[in-house]
Design an enzyme around this catalytic site. Structure first.
Site, PDB file in Angstrom:
ATOM      1  N   CYS A  85       4.208 -31.096 -18.632  1.00  0.00           N
ATOM      2  CA  CYS A  85       5.042 -30.496 -17.574  1.00  0.00           C
ATOM      3  C   CYS A  85       4.804 -31.242 -16.250  1.00  0.00           C
ATOM      4  CB  CYS A  85       4.679 -29.025 -17.426  1.00  0.00           C
ATOM      5  SG  CYS A  85       5.422 -28.246 -16.004  1.00  0.00           S
ATOM      6  N   CYS A 117       3.579 -21.719 -18.159  1.00  0.00           N
ATOM      7  CA  CYS A 117       4.168 -22.805 -18.906  1.00  0.00           C
ATOM      8  C   CYS A 117       2.998 -23.414 -19.673  1.00  0.00           C
ATOM      9  CB  CYS A 117       4.772 -23.834 -17.966  1.00  0.00           C
ATOM     10  SG  CYS A 117       5.108 -25.372 -18.808  1.00  0.00           S
ATOM     11  N   CYS A 161       9.624 -28.201 -16.409  1.00  0.00           N
ATOM     12  CA  CYS A 161       9.860 -28.978 -17.631  1.00  0.00           C
ATOM     13  C   CYS A 161      10.944 -28.364 -18.521  1.00  0.00           C
ATOM     14  CB  CYS A 161       8.566 -29.158 -18.411  1.00  0.00           C
ATOM     15  SG  CYS A 161       7.932 -27.628 -19.116  1.00  0.00           S
ATOM     16  N   LEU A 218     -10.034   9.197   1.414  1.00  0.00           N
ATOM     17  CA  LEU A 218      -9.310  10.191   2.199  1.00  0.00           C
ATOM     18  C   LEU A 218      -7.950  10.436   1.579  1.00  0.00           C
ATOM     19  CD1 LEU A 218     -10.064   8.601   5.658  1.00  0.00           C
ATOM     20  CD2 LEU A 218     -10.844  10.857   4.934  1.00  0.00           C
ATOM     21  N   ASP A 241       0.843  -1.197   0.000  1.00  0.00           N
ATOM     22  CA  ASP A 241       0.000   0.000   0.000  1.00  0.00           C
ATOM     23  C   ASP A 241       0.874   1.242   0.000  1.00  0.00           C
ATOM     24  OD1 ASP A 241      -2.105  -1.629   0.118  1.00  0.00           O
ATOM     25  OD2 ASP A 241      -2.757  -1.089   2.141  1.00  0.00           O
ATOM     26  N   LYS A 283      -8.440   3.928  11.587  1.00  0.00           N
ATOM     27  CA  LYS A 283      -8.721   3.666  10.176  1.00  0.00           C
ATOM     28  C   LYS A 283      -8.692   2.149  10.006  1.00  0.00           C
ATOM     29  CE  LYS A 283      -7.490   5.027   5.522  1.00  0.00           C
ATOM     30  NZ  LYS A 283      -7.514   3.694   4.945  1.00  0.00           N
ATOM     31  N   PHE A 291       2.352   1.906  -3.352  1.00  0.00           N
ATOM     32  CA  PHE A 291       1.278   2.348  -4.236  1.00  0.00           C
ATOM     33  C   PHE A 291       0.975   3.834  -3.982  1.00  0.00           C
ATOM     34  CE2 PHE A 291      -3.171   3.092  -5.275  1.00  0.00           C
ATOM     35  CZ  PHE A 291      -3.214   2.629  -6.578  1.00  0.00           C
ATOM     36  N   CYS A 335      10.324 -22.848 -18.091  1.00  0.00           N
ATOM     37  CA  CYS A 335       9.585 -23.444 -16.981  1.00  0.00           C
ATOM     38  C   CYS A 335      10.567 -24.164 -16.054  1.00  0.00           C
ATOM     39  CB  CYS A 335       8.537 -24.417 -17.514  1.00  0.00           C
ATOM     40  SG  CYS A 335       7.775 -25.370 -16.203  1.00  0.00           S
ATOM     41  N   LYS A 371     -10.460  14.026  11.737  1.00  0.00           N
ATOM     42  CA  LYS A 371     -11.581  14.742  11.115  1.00  0.00           C
ATOM     43  C   LYS A 371     -11.831  16.045  11.859  1.00  0.00           C
ATOM     44  CE  LYS A 371     -13.777  10.405   9.867  1.00  0.00           C
ATOM     45  NZ  LYS A 371     -14.842   9.430  10.068  1.00  0.00           N
TER      46      LYS A 371
HETATM   47  S1  IVH Z   1     -14.021   8.675   6.905  1.00  0.00           S
HETATM   48  C1  IVH Z   1     -14.574  10.888   2.633  1.00  0.00           C
HETATM   49  N1  IVH Z   1     -13.283   7.173   8.880  1.00  0.00           N
HETATM   50  O1  IVH Z   1     -10.706   4.564   4.669  1.00  0.00           O
HETATM   51  C2  IVH Z   1     -14.213   9.618   3.203  1.00  0.00           C
HETATM   52  N2  IVH Z   1     -12.911   6.360   6.685  1.00  0.00           N
HETATM   53  O2  IVH Z   1      -9.923   6.378   1.840  1.00  0.00           O
HETATM   54  C3  IVH Z   1     -14.668   9.559   4.609  1.00  0.00           C
HETATM   55  N3  IVH Z   1     -11.946   4.119   6.611  1.00  0.00           N
HETATM   56  O3  IVH Z   1     -12.291   3.236   2.279  1.00  0.00           O
HETATM   57  C4  IVH Z   1     -14.161   8.361   5.215  1.00  0.00           C
HETATM   58  N4  IVH Z   1     -11.813   3.797   8.772  1.00  0.00           N
HETATM   59  O4  IVH Z   1     -13.910   3.328   4.227  1.00  0.00           O
HETATM   60  C5  IVH Z   1     -13.347   7.285   7.548  1.00  0.00           C
HETATM   61  N5  IVH Z   1     -12.709   5.941  10.759  1.00  0.00           N
HETATM   62  C6  IVH Z   1     -12.778   6.056   9.435  1.00  0.00           C
HETATM   63  C7  IVH Z   1     -12.330   5.033   8.571  1.00  0.00           C
HETATM   64  C8  IVH Z   1     -12.414   5.240   7.192  1.00  0.00           C
HETATM   65  C9  IVH Z   1     -11.576   3.276   7.589  1.00  0.00           C
HETATM   66  C10 IVH Z   1     -11.796   3.838   5.160  1.00  0.00           C
HETATM   67  C11 IVH Z   1     -12.910   4.291   4.303  1.00  0.00           C
HETATM   68  C12 IVH Z   1     -12.270   4.446   2.957  1.00  0.00           C
HETATM   69  C13 IVH Z   1     -10.865   4.773   3.307  1.00  0.00           C
HETATM   70  C14 IVH Z   1     -10.574   6.217   3.019  1.00  0.00           C
END
Ligand code: IVH
Length: 681
Positions: A442, A436, A420, A93, A43, A125, A46, A417, A299
């Protein structure tokens, strides 16, 4: 003629090329992740690619394309599901990996709203699958996946069974529509238990809880959802006329509405120093928490401040995710081994100097595919970083280049392979899979084909495990499944591990397997992409292999679980002469290639009138759907849960244990498919 000095042209040109490369890479990983549930990159890596692309796009806005992956969230809708438009878009997010970025977020929010007292609400999260619950007049109406953020898949059928998704909200004040947003997850303990069970059954292990949740929700199989004990972590409440003015208060409201909340894990933070404490606390404690968390979410607490800050095309400006870097450790790469799967796919595996990581000793790491191997540019004896992330299989995420010996040898895949020795193929240059193609010669593939044929959901040949198959194969006694049926005791006598009793048992099990129904035989053939469920589905519609061989792609694709890829694979399988010969040999050995029961025309009889049925497990002569159709066609009623109103539980292989228990409690008669058929005929 140019208006730009040469340096700028160079920059722009390089940026354009880099944007193209990054876009291709990100799209490719997105496709692997969302369509094939494969994570070929960590992740973190990425996110770095996405970050680099966003930065380039910010610097060169005219190079930004409308369909850039930075402008999209998530996946496209899945076949077989109804698509639902989200009333409020499901954004994602923006991610951060450093406290500096979090500070910048707080600073920016304060700059936009200089005269207000901003406070923050910090939450875990959870690393699961985002879902939206739509309640109408307090009743659960729909559960929808995020999809592309604008529209998602309707997964109500499976998701309403998740623990902590109430079907009815408590209290009367919520008569209107509300939406509850949250994360469907599987606990670490439940995931480990499931994998332990899979290991025992000799099945391929599941990679991580998140992919397992995604797969479970998309199976269309309510039983599986119940068995897998998914959970729901609510984190948002939306609605037209909500008077609750803060994120914190909205989560408290969710408790009143009947959601089990994880409130003690969240915290109201007044400033950056409290946010930093929260981040540090969960960095240290997340490993003891039974749900995978990959970061925390910060938040802005007051909803009117959130509205004032607004959002970009992709994410809100009032929230940010701080992602924890997965734990990683350095060790030495000894060599790369290549495995050849049953269908010929070649997977590189790194052999490592054993090292302690996250409580276990790691000796191997998955390299996923040849493309990833090339991308990593590994050399023998490299010092590599290994991390587990959310996956059970560790992966190599980087190399300590400074420690590389100048004369070290680069690891390259020779396009041969490993079993084989013949040349491999990469049918699609965009897809990283090397095969393969020598399916019929094989050794590695032949052995895996026999192992699959004998496995539990196929012919279920007891006493014929992978080790015995290896011996039989290496001694030239069995090269294909059909040859199992010509094994004689004499040939086995004297082989190490084959006592008289063991030989008798083995031959008896092989003989017994001739009674296996067509669906199991079809699954046992090992046609690429044809799993046990699809095999059942096919047999329910094509009662004989001769019908199936004649079937066109379009007709196959009419079956509920069959998409283009499966249909093409079936057609390709029957095109090969060797496969037809193999089927003929199995037929000659006495295996079933026809099914006594034909597909059920509607309204056959009224013999099951006024009877209510629950169906659970995997059936030999029906797919689950065709069994339900059969019951309905004979006047019966199907419900999903056992209650005292239910007359029969029709149980196949592996029925839901809770169903069986409930049947006992409510004294519901448990019958199998044969008993059901007897009731009708
Ligand atoms: S708030 C506008 N709160 O994280 C998005 N997201 O990219 C508002 N996620 O797949 C999301 N825990 O589902 C929020 N406590 C949390 C979270 C949460 C996991 C996931 C969400 C989304 C990704 C955000």
């Amino acid at each position: 003629m140019s208006h730009f000095p040469p340096d700028d042209i160079m920059d722009k040109e390089m940026a354009s090329q880099r944007i193209e490369v990054l876009t291709k890479q990100i799209n490719h990983y997105n496709q692997l992740y969302f369509q094939n549930a494969q994570s070929a990159i960590s992740d973190y890596d990425f996110d770095q690619l996405v970050k680099e692309l966003s930065e380039l796009e910010a610097e060169f806005p005219h190079l930004k394309k409308d369909n850039s992956p930075t402008q999209q969230v998530g996946e496209s809708p899945t076949k077989g599901f109804t698509t639902v438009w989200h009333k409020y878009p499901m954004q994602s997010l923006s991610n951060s990996y450093s406290l500096e970025e979090v500070k910048a977020f707080v600073y920016k929010a304060k700059k936009v709203l200089p005269n207000v007292h901003l406070t923050f609400f910090c939450e875990l999260k959870v690393d699961g699958i985002a879902v939206s619950l739509l309640y109408k007049k307090g009743k659960l109406d729909k559960v929808v996946t995020r999809g592309d953020g604008k529209q998602g898949d309707d997964i109500t059928r499976t998701a309403h069974l998740i623990d902590n998704i109430p079907l009815h909200l408590k209290g009367k004040e919520f008569v209107d529509e509300i939406e509850v947003r949250g994360e469907a997850f599987m606990s670490k303990a439940d995931f480990q238990a499931l994998n332990a069970q899979y290991k025992k059954q000799g099945k391929a292990l599941l990679a991580n809880p998140r992919n397992t949740v995604a797969g479970t929700l998309k199976t269309l199989d309510p039983e599986l959802v119940k068995d897998r004990k998914l959970g729901f972590f609510p984190y948002g409440l939306l609605g037209e006329h909500l008077t609750i003015t803060t994120q914190e208060a909205r989560l408290h409201t969710l408790v009143q509405l009947g959601f089990k909340m994880f409130l003690p894990t969240s915290r109201h933070c007044a400033d950056i120093s409290e946010i930093t404490d929260y981040i540090a606390y969960w960095q240290a404690h997340k490993k003891h928490f039974d749900i995978n968390i990959d970061g925390i979410v910060i938040k802005v607490n007051d909803i009117k401040h959130q509205l004032a800050l607004g959002h970009t095309a992709k994410s809100p400006r009032w929230a940010i995710a701080y992602k924890y870097k997965p734990e990683s450790v350095a060790t030495t790469l000894k060599k790369v081994r290549y495995q050849v799967g049953r269908t010929g796919v070649i997977t590189p595996v790194a052999e490592l100097e054993p090292v302690q990581l996250d409580g276990t000793i790691v000796k191997r790491a998955s390299l996923y595919n040849i493309e990833n191997l090339n991308h990593l540019d590994l050399h023998i004896n490299d010092t590599v970083y290994v991390e587990k992330g959310g996956d059970i299989i560790p992966k190599i995420t980087g190399i300590v280049h400074a420690k590389r010996a100048p004369d070290s040898v680069k690891i390259t895949f020779e396009k041969k392979c490993p079993s084989c020795g013949q040349a491999t193929l990469q049918p699609n240059p965009q897809a990283p899979l090397h095969y393969c193609p020598h399916t019929h010669t094989c050794p590695a593939q032949l052995k895996s084909q026999i192992i699959h044929f004998a496995s539990r959901h196929a012919l279920n040949i007891k006493h014929l495990g992978p080790k015995i198959i290896e011996v039989l194969f290496d001694k030239n006694l069995v090269k294909t499944p059909a040859e199992l049926y010509h094994l004689e005791a004499k040939a086995l006598e004297g082989l190490a591990g084959f006592q008289q009793k063991a030989i008798e048992k083995l031959l008896q099990s092989i003989a017994n397997s001739k009674k296996a129904p067509f669906a199991k035989v079809l699954f046992g053939l090992g046609i690429r992409h044809v799993g046990a469920t699809v095999a059942g589905e096919i047999v329910a519609h094509f009662p004989s292999i001769d019908d199936l061989i004649q079937a066109t792609k379009e007709v196959l694709m009419d079956l509920p679980d069959v998409g283009e890829e499966i249909a093409e694979s079936v057609i390709a399988y029957f095109k090969e002469e060797e496969n037809k010969i193999h089927i003929q040999k199995l037929r000659n050995a006495g295996l079933a290639f026809t099914q006594a029961i034909k597909t059920m025309p509607f309204a056959q009889s009224t013999r099951l009138r006024k009877k209510t049925f629950v169906v659970s497990g995997l059936f030999e002569t029906f797919s689950r759907d065709s069994l339900k159709t059969y019951i309905k066609a004979n006047g019966g009623r199907i419900v999903s849960a056992i209650s005292k109103k239910v007359d029969y539980l029709v149980a196949g292989e592996n029925p839901g244990p809770q169903k069986i228990k409930a049947a006992e409690v409510f004294r519901v008669q448990v019958i199998d498919e044969n008993a059901l058929r007897a009731m009708i005929s």
